[in-house]
Write an enzyme that holds these catalytic residues in place. Structure first.
Site, PDB file in Angstrom:
ATOM      1  N   HIS A   7       0.861  -1.179   0.000  1.00 50.46           N
ATOM      2  CA  HIS A   7       0.000   0.000   0.000  1.00 50.46           C
ATOM      3  C   HIS A   7       0.893   1.222   0.000  1.00 50.46           C
ATOM      4  CE1 HIS A   7       1.100  -0.709   4.212  1.00 50.46           C
ATOM      5  NE2 HIS A   7       1.112   0.605   4.289  1.00 50.46           N
TER       6      HIS A   7
ATOM      7  N   HIS B 178       5.574   6.149  -0.990  1.00 50.60           N
ATOM      8  CA  HIS B 178       6.449   4.969  -1.059  1.00 50.60           C
ATOM      9  C   HIS B 178       5.632   3.714  -0.811  1.00 50.60           C
ATOM     10  CE1 HIS B 178       6.212   5.724   3.272  1.00 50.60           C
ATOM     11  NE2 HIS B 178       6.416   4.415   3.422  1.00 50.60           N
TER      12      HIS B 178
END
Ligand code: 2AM
EC number: 3.1.4.58
Length: 185
Positions: free
Chosen positions: A43, A125
């Site tokens: 995620h 990220h």
């Protein structure tokens, strides 16, 4: 009962496959206790909220009910090792403005309502490895992994005996915009 919540962007199956390939390539060089993040847990965190009571969660959902998710594309075009967090992640050299603004609003809202206060600047990220105590050599350059973003989840993090699991509590944008009470007329 309080829950550990965060806002994040889900990844498409194609992006997941590309990141799995990247993990396999890096994993061969990884030593020590490093843990591979399972693809189901991939995620892109927008805002970590910390421990949230049921009352705070209801208020949070009400405040964000009409969230419109911006459509943005970004490229995960580099790897980074964050020593303090012990994380190796795929990150980007260019954060789309609309995504940065959304993350900022979510983080500010959290701080204003007694939830987690983020201090580090937002850096999109996807974590690939955790518990990395050191790097044996420099991280390689990578072929960029494109992400098309049009959905956001409110996620709950649950600790199970076999490890952490993340589940979506509410999704906005994409097919999620057809959830009950949010249907187009
Ligand atoms: P990350 O792996 O994308 O950095 C759920 O716990 C997610 O919230 C984690 O995967 C982590 O996202 C992020 N997170 C956990 N603890 C955090 C903290 N103290 N500050 C910021 N983000 C955190």
């Amino acid at each position: 009962m309080a829950e550990r919540l965060f806002f994040s962007v889900p990844l498409s199956r194609i992006s997941q496959l590309e990141l799995i390939r990247l993990q396999a390539r890096l994993g061969a060089e990884m030593s020590g206790p490093a843990r591979v993040v399972p693809a189901a847990n991939f995620h892109l965190t927008l805002a970590f909220l910390g421990s949230v009571s049921q009352q705070q969660k209801a208020a949070l959902l009400a405040r964000w009910e009409s969230l419109v998710v911006p459509e943005v594309s970004l490229e995960l075009d580099q790897l980074a090792y964050w020593h303090r967090a012990g994380v190796i992640c795929a990150t980007t050299s260019r954060t789309p403005m609309a995504l940065g603004q959304l993350a900022h609003r979510m983080r500010q809202d959290a701080a204003e309502h007694g939830l987690h206060r983020s201090h580090a600047p937002f850096r999109p990220h996807v974590s690939l490895f955790r518990s990395v105590s050191q790097l044996s050599r420099e991280l390689p350059a990578i072929t960029p992994v494109p992400l098309h973003i049009n959905e956001v989840d409110l996620m709950v993090s649950v600790f199970e005996p076999h490890g952490v699991e993340y589940h979506s509590v509410r999704r906005w944008g994409g097919a999620g915009s057809l959830s009950p009470g949010n249907e187009p007329r």
